[in-house]
Design a protein around this motif. Structure first.
Motif, short mmCIF file in Angstrom:
data_model
loop_
_atom_site.label_atom_id
_atom_site.label_comp_id
_atom_site.label_asym_id
_atom_site.label_seq_id
_atom_site.Cartn_x
_atom_site.Cartn_y
_atom_site.Cartn_z
N ALA A 27 0.83 -1.21 0.00
CA ALA A 27 0.00 0.00 0.00
C ALA A 27 0.86 1.26 0.00
N GLY A 28 2.01 1.19 0.65
CA GLY A 28 2.86 2.39 0.79
C GLY A 28 3.79 2.60 -0.38
N GLY A 29 4.03 1.58 -1.19
CA GLY A 29 4.91 1.73 -2.35
C GLY A 29 6.37 1.45 -2.00
N LYS A 30 7.24 1.48 -3.05
CA LYS A 30 8.66 1.13 -2.92
C LYS A 30 9.41 2.02 -1.94
N GLY A 31 8.84 3.22 -1.67
CA GLY A 31 9.55 4.16 -0.82
C GLY A 31 9.38 3.89 0.67
N VAL A 32 8.59 2.89 1.00
CA VAL A 32 8.37 2.60 2.43
C VAL A 32 9.69 2.26 3.11
N ASN A 33 9.91 2.88 4.25
CA ASN A 33 11.09 2.58 5.05
C ASN A 33 10.77 1.33 5.87
N PRO A 34 11.40 0.21 5.53
CA PRO A 34 10.98 -1.05 6.15
C PRO A 34 11.13 -1.07 7.66
N LYS A 35 12.20 -0.44 8.15
CA LYS A 35 12.42 -0.48 9.59
C LYS A 35 11.37 0.35 10.32
N LEU A 36 11.13 1.55 9.76
CA LEU A 36 10.13 2.43 10.35
C LEU A 36 8.75 1.76 10.32
N ALA A 37 8.43 1.13 9.19
CA ALA A 37 7.13 0.47 9.05
C ALA A 37 6.97 -0.64 10.08
N LYS A 38 8.04 -1.38 10.28
CA LYS A 38 7.98 -2.50 11.23
C LYS A 38 7.72 -1.98 12.65
N ASP A 39 8.46 -0.92 13.02
CA ASP A 39 8.30 -0.35 14.35
C ASP A 39 6.88 0.17 14.56
N LEU A 40 6.40 0.92 13.55
CA LEU A 40 5.07 1.53 13.69
C LEU A 40 3.97 0.48 13.74
N LEU A 41 4.12 -0.54 12.87
CA LEU A 41 3.10 -1.59 12.83
C LEU A 41 3.04 -2.33 14.17
N THR A 42 4.23 -2.65 14.72
CA THR A 42 4.29 -3.33 16.01
C THR A 42 3.57 -2.52 17.07
N GLU A 43 3.87 -1.21 17.03
CA GLU A 43 3.27 -0.28 17.98
C GLU A 43 1.74 -0.29 17.88
N LYS A 44 1.24 -0.16 16.64
CA LYS A 44 -0.20 -0.05 16.40
C LYS A 44 -0.96 -1.34 16.75
N LEU A 45 -0.26 -2.45 16.68
CA LEU A 45 -0.94 -3.74 16.91
C LEU A 45 -1.03 -4.07 18.40
N LYS A 46 -0.41 -3.25 19.24
CA LYS A 46 -0.40 -3.54 20.68
C LYS A 46 -1.80 -3.42 21.28
#
Ligand code: ADP
Ligand code: ZN
Ligand code: MG
Length: 472
Positions: free
Chosen positions: A453-472
């Motif tokens: 959804a975010g495209g090739k420019g997604v920062n994988p590390k940032l995405a991982k951190d944010l997703l982990t956070e949001k799923l709490k």
């Protein structure tokens, strides 16, 4: 009885000159028989040799490549012997005063192998045996091809020392542009002199000479066979005779060719038709300055100064062109390890896929330096860097432009990424539920949705951190 082998090498290398050493015939490999011959190289009476200056320079370079002294004075001699592929019935060589003396090469394990001399000589022709017709024919194309002969002291004590030495010589001659060192084509040929003595002895035995080995593997097999053969002779109370032997690659054995000639058999005398070669100190200095840095020096720089692992450094120096490309790239971006990784893994992968070599790379070291920088400073992700490199190969273009045009620039905008993640979470309610109930395996699936959804420019590390956070 257990025996210690003692080995010395004589290596013939064809020089990469345009023309032959004493005439203007082309110096080339292959082609039809007897198409590159003239009165001089076919030995017609009354013709005079004319020394090729470039052959002298290349021989001097071989000397610098092996830490020899390049001599101000060297001269030519005639070595007389009759053979159908030598129409003059003598070979012009350097006997008394070779162009280079006293070199050495350090082999694996740190031992120095001394090089006694390097001299210039002319190659002989080739005999072509036609078993079907029962005849032999002479092809004189190779007559007068310039050679150097590199003669070592009998310093080797094992197969692996010999093989390492030959590999190093071949690589150094290629770096220096002296010889293409294609053993299978015969442009580098190795004669192995080998004797054995009881372990613990320091009196050398009588040696046999195995002529014209044309691969690293054949060198190893021929030595192993000779150690066996000579050991059997001595164990049975016999004596080894000094002779020249030929290795048969199909049988893995050696057979006697002829008893070894002594120097006096050749009736050496000074070649009256060629004046001595005089190199001034300035000439020698100039040749030395034209030398590229040798592979073993680069290897030491890569491992000791740049901290690269030995294996990676060995791969980089495997051709001069690859090493040059690496050196140019790290001059601009001195991130030694990352540039090395990018070249050894991604660049080589593309070259393999395209069946190309480093000479065909369609972009500059400067472009590669830029790409590595973009990857390490987070401008693009590691995966995007791979895609960009592929595009640089396929379509060309500068890495930054490619990144911009394809949406590869890594997006570090947290709020935009949060929106994407929230959207993914709401669209995948069931999966999110399952994750919250302890099914952690689905995290990867959700990450995949975010990147999509975010495209090739997604920062994988940032995405991982944010997703982990949001799923709490
Ligand atoms: P020649 O003058 O008979 O050709 P050299 O002294 O020039 O003999 O040596 C020719 C080659 O043989 C060199 O590579 C040298 O290292 C090697 N060699 C000399 N003596 C021995 C020995 N006893 N065992 C193995 N190799 C030897
Ligand atoms: Zn000729
Ligand atoms: Mg000799």
């Amino acid at each position: 009885m257990r025996y210690q082998p003692v080995i010395g090498l004589e290596i013939h290398a064809e020089l990469l000159t345009q023309s032959k050493v004493f005439c203007t015939c082309k110096n080339e490999f292959g082609g039809s028989e007897n198409t590159r011959v003239c009165p001089r190289c076919s030995g017609l009476p009354g013709t005079l040799p004319l020394l090729n200056k470039n052959a002298v320079y290349l021989a001097a370079k071989a000397g610098f490549a092996t830490d020899c002294t390049v001599n101000n004075y060297s001269s030519f001699d005639r070595k007389n012997y009759f053979y159908p592929d030598l129409p003059k019935a003598y070979q012009i060589t350097q006997f008394e005063n070779p162009i280079c003396t006293n070199g050495h090469i350090t082999v694996k394990g740190g031992k120095d192998i001394r090089i006694n001399r390097i001299h210039i000589e002319e190659d002989a022709g080739k005999l072509v045996h036609d078993d079907y017709e029962g005849i032999s024919m002479a092809d004189y194309n190779r007559c007068g091809v310039p050679l150097i002969e590199i003669v070592t002291e009998p310093d080797f004590r094992s197969v692996s020392e010999v093989q390492d030495f030959v590999e190093q010589i071949a690589l150094r001659l290629k770096y220096a542009g002296v010889c293409d060192a294609r053993m299978e084509q015969g442009s580098l040929r190795v004669d192995v002199n080998i004797s054995i003595m009881p372990v613990g002895s320091d009196t050398f035995g009588t040696r046999a000479e195995i002529k014209n080995l044309n691969s690293i593997k054949a060198i190893g097999r021929a030595i192993e066979y000779e150690i066996e053969r000579q050991s059997d002779i001595l164990d049975n109370g016999g004596t080894v005779v000094q002779e020249t032997r030929r290795f048969n690659d199909n049988h893995g054995d050696t057979k006697s060719l002829r008893s070894k000639e002594e120097a006096h058999d050749y009736r050496y005398f000074p070649e009256p038709d060629i004046p001595p070669v005089l190199l001034s100190d300035e000439d020698i200095e100039e040749i030395k300055k034209s030398m590229p840095q040798m592979p073993q020096v680069r290897f030491a720089r890569y491992t000791k100064e740049y901290g690269l692992p030995d294996d990676d450094a060995a791969l980089i120096i495997s051709t001069k062109e690859f090493s040059d490309f690496y050196d140019e790239t790290v001059k601009i971006n001195p991130d030694y390890k990352q540039v090395s990784n990018m070249m050894l893994v991604e660049l080589n992968r593309n070259l393999n896929d395209l069946e190309k070599t480093i000479n065909d790379v369609p972009f500059s070291p400067c472009d590669l330096a830029e790409l590595v920088k973009m990857s390490t400073d987070g401008t693009v992700s590691k995966n995007a860097a791979k895609d960009i490199l592929k595009i640089m190969f396929d379509k060309g273009g500068k890495p930054m432009e490619i990144a911009k045009n394809n949406g590869f620039i890594m997006d570090n905008d947290t709020s935009a990424l949060e929106d994407v993640i929230e959207k993914v979470i709401s669209e995948n309610a069931d999966t999110v539920q399952s994750y919250k109930e302890g099914n952690e395996k689905v995290f990867g699936f959700l990450m995949g949705q975010v990147v999509r959804a975010g495209g090739k420019g997604v920062n994988p590390k940032l995405a991982k951190d944010l997703l982990t956070e949001k799923l709490k």
